[in-house]
Scaffold this active site. Structure first.
Site, PDB file in Angstrom:
ATOM      1  N   GLN A 191      14.716  -8.751  44.100  1.00  0.00           N
ATOM      2  CA  GLN A 191      16.078  -8.225  44.050  1.00  0.00           C
ATOM      3  C   GLN A 191      16.152  -7.015  43.127  1.00  0.00           C
ATOM      4  OE1 GLN A 191      19.074 -11.270  43.777  1.00  0.00           O
ATOM      5  NE2 GLN A 191      20.658  -9.808  43.179  1.00  0.00           N
ATOM      6  N   LYS A 233      29.854  -8.786  41.253  1.00  0.00           N
ATOM      7  CA  LYS A 233      28.726  -8.363  42.079  1.00  0.00           C
ATOM      8  C   LYS A 233      27.409  -8.511  41.306  1.00  0.00           C
ATOM      9  CE  LYS A 233      31.214  -7.189  45.605  1.00  0.00           C
ATOM     10  NZ  LYS A 233      32.339  -8.004  45.166  1.00  0.00           N
ATOM     11  N   ASP A 234      26.330  -8.645  42.075  1.00  0.00           N
ATOM     12  CA  ASP A 234      25.003  -8.824  41.484  1.00  0.00           C
ATOM     13  C   ASP A 234      24.642  -7.679  40.543  1.00  0.00           C
ATOM     14  OD1 ASP A 234      23.418 -11.119  43.169  1.00  0.00           O
ATOM     15  OD2 ASP A 234      24.935 -10.112  44.370  1.00  0.00           O
ATOM     16  N   LYS A 235      23.961  -8.021  39.462  1.00  0.00           N
ATOM     17  CA  LYS A 235      23.491  -6.999  38.526  1.00  0.00           C
ATOM     18  C   LYS A 235      22.245  -6.299  39.054  1.00  0.00           C
ATOM     19  CE  LYS A 235      21.917  -6.262  33.780  1.00  0.00           C
ATOM     20  NZ  LYS A 235      21.933  -6.755  32.389  1.00  0.00           N
ATOM     21  N   GLN A 279      22.107 -17.467  41.090  1.00  0.00           N
ATOM     22  CA  GLN A 279      22.870 -16.659  40.134  1.00  0.00           C
ATOM     23  C   GLN A 279      23.994 -17.462  39.485  1.00  0.00           C
ATOM     24  OE1 GLN A 279      22.303 -16.095  43.402  1.00  0.00           O
ATOM     25  NE2 GLN A 279      22.288 -13.915  43.890  1.00  0.00           N
TER      26      GLN A 279
END
Length: 357
Positions: A18, A75-77, A159
């Protein structure tokens, strides 16, 4: 017990990490912004920053409190993400001069309301898988077709449970009054992690039951599952990969009211047509619980805690699923949309059959 379930029947090899280059997320707003009003709406691209870090950077630049900035979801880091934020229109000129190496304002408009948590329809994803050979490329094609047709289990992604994956442990202690947490946001985050942990365990159990239903005769299943033959027979003939039980709590999809599943052909047909979906329990107070056979399973993963509960879709349907295998680069690119609260990494695990390489 495996936490993740796969629709494929043979392992698929690929490499996924990711990163902003290989993982791109774009927010799908709940409504169209009207173009007028006292709130400035900015469409922002960020990388290697969480939403809260983004908000903190902008708030510090403007000299305001974080809570004055509105956003719809976290939101994803470790990704390239595009999302909307809102703030008062009086900061427009300052934001016109805003510069940051990891933040870019893509566009701006106006609206008469502040963006609030939950004000989103879902998210659109672009993901790149690497080290994919032609055989695995074909298997990914088939896996995506299967997911597009039948949907996928709506597990909470890793997460949700923090860097070490154990936020739910503290969450349980806090929810039961065995530990204190003064920060209300952290407290809610940890309790939610515990609720999510129980939900994932429940969903894993239901998927395990689905597998047994598909692979054994009803007479064998009576002793294996300790369920009446009549219930098992009804589950056995269902075409959908997720087998519904009497007493399941259903919900109109992708949003709507909750109602009890009564085993009618009409409801089964609506489930197959993606008009309704089954829900799982996020334990707590003020929440509707399942009944019948469904409750027998659910209560094993229920708990009395000092927090409000909720229902969550247990099965979701990715939209606009697209995949492209690039032989020369040994890569596979995929695009898809998920409803809010669903995790792209869970879809990747679906493809990989419980093994993320």
């Amino acid at each position: 017990m495996d936490r993740f379930y796969s629709l494929s029947h043979s392992s698929i090899d690929f490499h996924f990490r990711q990163t902003p280059r290989d993982f791109v997320v774009e927010e799908i707003p709940l409504y169209e912004f009207c173009g007028d009003g006292e709130h400035l709406v900015l469409f922002i691209r960020k990388k290697e920053l969480s939403t809260l870090e983004l908000v903190s950077i902008i708030a510090k630049y403007l000299g305001i409190q974080n809570k004055e900035i509105g956003y719809a979801g976290l939101k994803d880091k470790h990704a390239m993400t595009k999302q909307y934020i809102s703030l008062h229109k009086k900061y427009e000129q300052m934001m016109d001069n805003f510069k940051h190496e990891d933040i870019k304002i893509l566009s701006k408009t106006y609206h008469n309301n502040k963006i609030r948590i939950g004000h989103l329809n879902g998210n659109r994803f672009y993901i790149k898988l690497k080290k994919v050979n032609p055989t695995s490329g074909k298997k990914i094609d088939e896996a995506l077709k299967n997911i597009a047709q039948f949907g996928m289990p709506n597990f909470f992604g890793y997460q949700r449970f923090g860097t070490d994956g154990n936020n739910h442990i503290d969450g349980e202690k806090i929810a039961k009054g065995e530990k204190k947490e003064r920060n209300p946001k952290v407290k809610k985050l940890l309790i939610n992690a515990y609720q999510s942990h129980l939900f994932n365990l429940w969903l894993s159990r239901r998927l395990e039951i689905n597998t047994l239903i598909e692979n054994f005769e009803t007479k064998e299943l009576e002793s294996l599952l300790n369920m009446p033959n009549d219930e098992l027979s009804k589950m056995k003939v269902q075409k959908h990969p997720f087998k519904l039980m009497s007493g399941d709590i259903m919900e109109h999809y992708p949003f709507g009211r909750l109602f009890d599943f009564e085993g009618t052909e009409h409801d089964l047909s609506r489930f197959n047509e993606k008009d309704i979906s089954v829900t799982g329990l996020l334990c707590g107070k003020k929440v509707k619980v399942a009944s019948g056979s469904a409750r027998v399973i659910e209560k094993e993963f229920d708990d009395e805690i000092n927090a409000d509960g909720a229902r969550r879709y247990a099965w979701v349907y990715p939209q606009d699923v697209e995949g492209r295998y690039k032989n020369e680069e040994a890569q596979y690119e995929l695009n898809f949309s998920l409803p809010k609260g669903s995790y792209a990494t869970v879809l990747i695990e679906e493809i990989a059959k419980r093994k993320l390489l």
